[in-house]
Scaffold this active site. Structure first.
Site, PDB file in Angstrom:
ATOM      1  N   ASP A 191       0.980  -0.972   0.225  1.00  0.00           N
ATOM      2  CA  ASP A 191      -0.180  -0.199   0.268  1.00  0.00           C
ATOM      3  C   ASP A 191       1.592   1.602  -0.368  1.00  0.00           C
ATOM      4  OD1 ASP A 191      -2.612  -2.041   0.245  1.00  0.00           O
ATOM      5  OD2 ASP A 191      -1.890  -1.590   2.552  1.00  0.00           O
TER       6      ASP A 191
HETATM    7  N1  URA Z   1      -1.355  -6.264   3.952  1.00  0.00           N
HETATM    8  C1  URA Z   1      -1.787  -5.118   3.241  1.00  0.00           C
HETATM    9  O1  URA Z   1      -2.372  -4.318   4.865  1.00  0.00           O
HETATM   10  N2  URA Z   1      -1.205  -4.056   3.397  1.00  0.00           N
HETATM   11  C2  URA Z   1       0.180  -3.725   2.675  1.00  0.00           C
HETATM   12  O2  URA Z   1       0.718  -3.298   2.123  1.00  0.00           O
HETATM   13  C3  URA Z   1       0.113  -5.163   2.593  1.00  0.00           C
HETATM   14  C4  URA Z   1       0.018  -6.354   3.337  1.00  0.00           C
END
Ligand code: URA
Length: 239
Positions: free
Chosen positions: A103
């Site tokens: 993310d």
């Molecule tokens: N899980 C998440 O919620 N976000 C990420 O960036 C990676 C794994």
């Protein structure tokens, strides 16, 4: 391999651009100036110099980036800069892609390659490569949290509960969590389903590679390093 094709394969532009750069005297190979675009070279261990930088020929590149927050893992970002702006331009022109995504607000270890077989092997659900995260929690840690995550939580849209490989408390607001799937927002959704909320997320490790245990060189946030045979072996990948 002919020099113009060799340079093109390493991400230095079209064959014509490479030819012009070679003829202009911009390229040194194994330490010696070469102005002949059609000169043949053995690529094994070959080094070349262009724009003041020395590169070693590589059929494929494998990279580990320490991703800072505020970068999207896409070439066409919507709200932040692209994570690809952090990589050297010749590597982007070679077509390196990230292994899965983090993310925009997640920090930590993200792998890239232009070897499709590697990307597939690392991202394949069948391989079950472990990803190790550290989550900062909104609410103080409660002892039932690891148990719920290890037993499995049902996420909207998933046919069956997803269970963590490992989950343990680090301090009152920090959880260490390992998973071997890669569903959308998986850690944040699992923690929410288990009754807490992720305020910040950091990926400390991917398989046996870690930003914290010396298996990789120290990589500052925003920097990347090349993975060598030893790193690929730790990931269980044979070229
Ligand atoms: N899980 C998440 O919620 N976000 C990420 O960036 C990676 C794994």
């Amino acid at each position: 391999m002919r020099l113009e094709r060799l340079l093109q394969s390493q991400g230095f532009g079209s064959r014509k651009t490479c030819r012009l750069r070679i003829e202009a005297g911009d390229v040194r190979v194994n330490g010696a100036l070469c102005r002949d675009p059609l000169a043949e070279f053995d690529t094994a261990g070959l080094t070349f110099e262009i724009d003041g930088e020395t590169w070693t020929y590589a059929e494929h590149v494998y990279l580990a980036l320490n991703k800072p927050a505020g970068f999207e893992c896409t070439h066409q970002p919507q709200h932040h800069r692209s994570v690809y702006t952090l990589l050297p331009p010749p590597l982007i022109r070679r077509g390196v892609q990230s292994v899965g995504r983090l993310d925009a607000d997640t920090t930590g270890l993200l792998l890239f390659s232009d070897d499709g077989r590697f990307i597939h092997a690392m991202a394949s659900p069948k391989r079950r490569v472990a990803k190790h995260y550290r989550a900062t929690l909104k609410h103080a840690f409660d002892d039932a949290l690891p148990k719920r995550l290890l037993t499995g939580v049902l996420l909207t849209g998933e046919p069956a509960p997803l269970a963590a490989l490992a989950a343990r408390q680090i301090d009152a607001h920090t959880l260490a969590l390992s998973i071997d799937q890669g569903k959308y927002h998986q850690v944040k959704r699992m923690v929410a389903a288990a009754g807490n909320r992720v305020e910040a997320l950091h990926r400390a490790g991917f398989g046996a590679l870690s930003l914290e245990d010396g298996s990789l060189p120290a990589i500052a946030p925003g920097d990347c390093c090349h993975l060598d045979e030893k790193h690929l072996a730790l990931l269980g990948y044979c070229r």
